[in-house]
Design a protein around this motif. Structure first.
Motif, short mmCIF file in Angstrom:
data_model
loop_
_atom_site.label_atom_id
_atom_site.label_comp_id
_atom_site.label_asym_id
_atom_site.label_seq_id
_atom_site.Cartn_x
_atom_site.Cartn_y
_atom_site.Cartn_z
N MET A 1 0.84 -1.18 0.00
CA MET A 1 0.00 0.00 0.00
C MET A 1 0.89 1.24 0.00
O MET A 1 1.93 1.26 0.66
CB MET A 1 -0.89 -0.01 1.26
CG MET A 1 -1.89 1.11 1.34
SD MET A 1 -2.70 1.13 2.95
CE MET A 1 -3.28 -0.55 3.05
N THR A 2 0.49 2.26 -0.74
CA THR A 2 1.26 3.50 -0.77
C THR A 2 0.32 4.68 -0.98
O THR A 2 -0.75 4.53 -1.57
CB THR A 2 2.31 3.48 -1.89
OG1 THR A 2 3.06 4.71 -1.87
CG2 THR A 2 1.67 3.35 -3.27
N TRP A 3 0.72 5.83 -0.50
CA TRP A 3 -0.01 7.05 -0.82
C TRP A 3 0.76 7.89 -1.83
O TRP A 3 0.42 9.02 -2.12
CB TRP A 3 -0.34 7.86 0.44
CG TRP A 3 0.83 8.49 1.15
CD1 TRP A 3 1.77 7.86 1.91
CD2 TRP A 3 1.18 9.88 1.19
NE1 TRP A 3 2.69 8.75 2.41
CE2 TRP A 3 2.34 10.01 1.99
CE3 TRP A 3 0.61 11.04 0.63
CZ2 TRP A 3 2.96 11.24 2.23
CZ3 TRP A 3 1.24 12.26 0.89
CH2 TRP A 3 2.39 12.35 1.68
N GLY A 4 1.82 7.31 -2.39
CA GLY A 4 2.59 7.96 -3.44
C GLY A 4 3.90 8.55 -2.98
O GLY A 4 4.62 9.15 -3.78
N ASN A 5 4.25 8.37 -1.71
CA ASN A 5 5.51 8.87 -1.19
C ASN A 5 6.67 8.24 -1.96
O ASN A 5 6.70 7.03 -2.20
CB ASN A 5 5.61 8.55 0.30
CG ASN A 5 6.93 8.93 0.90
OD1 ASN A 5 7.89 8.18 0.79
ND2 ASN A 5 6.99 10.09 1.53
N ALA A 6 7.66 9.07 -2.36
CA ALA A 6 8.75 8.57 -3.21
C ALA A 6 9.55 7.48 -2.53
O ALA A 6 9.95 6.50 -3.18
CB ALA A 6 9.66 9.74 -3.60
N ALA A 7 9.80 7.61 -1.23
CA ALA A 7 10.59 6.59 -0.54
C ALA A 7 9.84 5.26 -0.48
O ALA A 7 10.43 4.19 -0.63
CB ALA A 7 10.93 7.06 0.87
N GLN A 8 8.52 5.32 -0.27
CA GLN A 8 7.73 4.09 -0.30
C GLN A 8 7.83 3.43 -1.67
O GLN A 8 8.06 2.22 -1.79
CB GLN A 8 6.25 4.41 -0.01
CG GLN A 8 5.93 4.78 1.41
CD GLN A 8 4.45 5.12 1.55
OE1 GLN A 8 3.73 5.30 0.58
NE2 GLN A 8 4.00 5.21 2.80
N VAL A 9 7.64 4.22 -2.71
CA VAL A 9 7.65 3.67 -4.07
C VAL A 9 8.99 3.05 -4.39
O VAL A 9 9.07 1.95 -4.95
CB VAL A 9 7.27 4.77 -5.09
CG1 VAL A 9 7.46 4.26 -6.52
CG2 VAL A 9 5.82 5.21 -4.88
N ARG A 10 10.09 3.73 -4.04
CA ARG A 10 11.41 3.16 -4.30
C ARG A 10 11.60 1.84 -3.57
O ARG A 10 12.16 0.89 -4.11
CB ARG A 10 12.50 4.15 -3.89
CG ARG A 10 12.67 5.33 -4.83
CD ARG A 10 13.97 6.06 -4.55
NE ARG A 10 14.04 7.31 -5.29
CZ ARG A 10 13.96 8.51 -4.74
NH1 ARG A 10 13.79 8.63 -3.43
NH2 ARG A 10 14.04 9.59 -5.47
N TYR A 24 -3.05 1.90 -4.15
CA TYR A 24 -3.01 3.32 -3.87
C TYR A 24 -3.99 3.62 -2.73
O TYR A 24 -5.17 3.27 -2.82
CB TYR A 24 -3.37 4.10 -5.12
CG TYR A 24 -3.30 5.60 -4.97
CD1 TYR A 24 -2.21 6.22 -4.37
CD2 TYR A 24 -4.33 6.41 -5.45
CE1 TYR A 24 -2.14 7.61 -4.25
CE2 TYR A 24 -4.26 7.80 -5.34
CZ TYR A 24 -3.18 8.38 -4.73
OH TYR A 24 -3.11 9.74 -4.61
N LEU A 25 -3.50 4.24 -1.68
CA LEU A 25 -4.30 4.43 -0.47
C LEU A 25 -5.62 5.11 -0.74
O LEU A 25 -6.66 4.71 -0.20
CB LEU A 25 -3.48 5.23 0.56
CG LEU A 25 -4.20 5.59 1.86
CD1 LEU A 25 -4.64 4.33 2.60
CD2 LEU A 25 -3.29 6.44 2.74
N ARG A 26 -5.61 6.14 -1.57
CA ARG A 26 -6.83 6.90 -1.78
C ARG A 26 -7.87 6.14 -2.61
O ARG A 26 -9.01 6.59 -2.75
CB ARG A 26 -6.50 8.26 -2.42
CG ARG A 26 -5.78 9.19 -1.45
CD ARG A 26 -5.33 10.48 -2.12
NE ARG A 26 -4.75 11.38 -1.13
CZ ARG A 26 -3.50 11.34 -0.70
NH1 ARG A 26 -2.69 10.40 -1.16
NH2 ARG A 26 -3.05 12.19 0.20
N GLU A 27 -7.48 5.01 -3.16
CA GLU A 27 -8.41 4.17 -3.91
C GLU A 27 -8.61 2.82 -3.23
O GLU A 27 -9.08 1.87 -3.85
CB GLU A 27 -7.89 3.97 -5.33
CG GLU A 27 -7.78 5.26 -6.12
CD GLU A 27 -7.19 5.06 -7.51
OE1 GLU A 27 -6.70 3.93 -7.79
OE2 GLU A 27 -7.21 6.01 -8.30
N LEU A 28 -8.28 2.75 -1.95
CA LEU A 28 -8.31 1.47 -1.25
C LEU A 28 -9.71 0.86 -1.24
O LEU A 28 -9.86 -0.37 -1.31
CB LEU A 28 -7.81 1.65 0.18
CG LEU A 28 -7.42 0.36 0.92
CD1 LEU A 28 -6.24 -0.31 0.23
CD2 LEU A 28 -7.08 0.67 2.38
#
Length: 311
Positions: A1-10, A24-28
Motif C-alpha cells: 500500500m502507498t499514498w505515493g511517497n517517493a521513498a515508499q515507491v522506491r 493506492y491508499l486513496r483508492e483502497l
C-alpha cells in the motif's frame, strides 16, 4: 500500500519481485482486501487518509487477513482489532553508532520470535518512532533492553483467524531515501521471510504463469537483474532505450519504446516504477516520459548514507 511517497515507491520497486500488487491508499475502497494473503502498511504513510480507511483495514483482519503495520503516526487510533497504546519514547542517543562503544537499548527477547532467525538484532537497530506498551496477547519481537516497552509485536490467531504485526520501526522511508544500510538489510530479509511465512514460492509461481509464456521483453530483464541498493556513492546515470513487445491475455500486440535508466549503485531511481501487470511476470518497466540524466537530491542522499547511517 502507498499514498505515493517517493521513498515508499522506491522501496516497493526494490522488492517488486516479492510483491503481487501495489494499492493506492486513496483508492483502497475499490479493492477487495480479502483477495490478499497479507497487506503491508509501510512507514511514512499519510495517517489522516489512512484513518479514513480504518474500518476496511480492521474488517480485513477480523475476516482472517494478515495486516502488517510499520511506524504509523496515531496507529493506536486506527487499529482497533487489538488495544494498542503508544508512548513517546525514543532512542536515548540518536547518534549511538558514532560513539566509541556504540550501544542501542534494544533486544530480541526470549523466546525469540521465528522472524529473528531471518532478521538479526543488528538489522533491527537504527532508531524507532515511539514505543508500544506490551500486550499480553502479543509475541514480542523487539523490545527495549529493560523489557518495559515493545517495538515490534505479532498478534496471531485473533478473533476471526486474522493476524496483526505492528512495529514502530521505519525501514521503507530510510531504504527509499538510500541511507541507513540497516534498514535495507531489514527489508532484504523481511520480504523473503514474509513470502515463506505465507507459503508463497515466487519461482514456481513465475514459471507456471501464462503471462510469463506470452510476454517477451528486449532490453529489460527480471527485477533481480538490477543491482541491489548500494552503499557506494551514486554514479552518473547511463541512459538506454528499450523496446518492449507484449501480447497479453487479450491477444492484442503491444509494442512501445520507453527510456530506461540504470546506475552502477542503483541509488536514486534504481529500477524503474513497475506496473502490477508486468510485475506479475517478474518484469520491471520504466514509464518515464523522458530519460533521467542525474539527480542532485539522490547524490546528496548517497553522501548522507555514509555520513549519518549505522552500518
Amino acid at each position: 500500500m502507498t499514498w505515493g511517497n517517493a521513498a515508499q515507491v522506491r522501496s516497493f520497486q526494490d522488492f517488486a519481485h516479492l510483491l503481487d500488487d501495489v494499492l493506492y491508499l486513496r483508492e483502497l475502497d475499490r479493492h477487495d482486501l480479502g483477495a490478499y494473503a497479507a497487506i503491508i502498511i509501510p512507514d511514512v504513510m499519510d495517517c489522516i487518509e489512512l484513518r479514513a480507511h480504518a474500518r476496511q483495514l480492521n474488517d480485513y483482519v477480523r475476516n482472517g487477513g494478515f495486516l502488517i503495520a510499520f511506524s504509523i503516526r496515531d496507529i493506536e487510533n486506527i487499529i482497533d482489532v487489538v488495544d494498542l497504546k503508544w508512548q513517546p519514547v525514543n532512542a536515548r542517543d540518536w547518534l549511538w553508532w558514532t560513539r566509541p562503544n556504540p550501544y542501542l537499548e534494544v533486544r530480541q527477547p526470549e523466546p525469540r520470535h521465528p522472524i529473528c532467525d531471518a532478521i538479526s538484532l543488528a538489522d533491527m537497530s537504527w532508531h524507532w518512532m515511539g514505543a508500544l506498551e506490551k500486550h499480553p496477547d502479543a509475541a514480542h519481537i523487539l523490545t527495549l533492553d529493560d523489557d518495559s516497552l515493545s517495538l515490534f509485536m505479532d498478534f496471531r490467531n485473533l478473533q476471526g483467524g486474522g493476524r496483526l504485526m505492528v512495529t514502530t520501526l521505519d525501514p521503507h522511508g530510510h531504504n527509499g531515501e538510500r541511507f541507513m544500510p540497516a534498514t535495507t538489510r531489514f527489508l532484504e530479509a523481511f520480504y523473503p521471510w514474509l513470502n515463506r511465512e505465507l507459503g508463497i514460492d515466487r519461482e514456481k509461481r513465475l514459471l507456471a504463469s501464462p503471462i510469463c509464456a506470452r510476454l517477451t521483453a528486449r532490453g529489460i530483464g527480471n527485477r533481480r537483474d538490477w543491482p541491489k541498493p548500494s552503499r557506494e556513492p551514486a554514479s552518473p546515470f547511463v541512459t538506454m532505450g528499450s523496446t518492449i513487445s507484449m501480447r497479453p491475455y487479450c491477444g492484442h500486440p503491444i509494442s512501445s519504446t520507453y527510456p530506461t535508466t540504470r546506475t552502477r549503485s542503483s541509488c536514486a531511481a534504481g529500477p524503474p516504477i513497475f506496473s502490477p501487470f508486468w510485475s506479475a511476470a517478474g518484469i520491471s518497466s520504466c514509464l518515464a516520459s523522458r530519460p533521467f540524466h542525474g539527480c542532485h537530491s539522490c547524490r546528496r542522499s548517497a553522501r548522507l548514507h555514509h555520513a549519518l547511517s549505522p552500518t
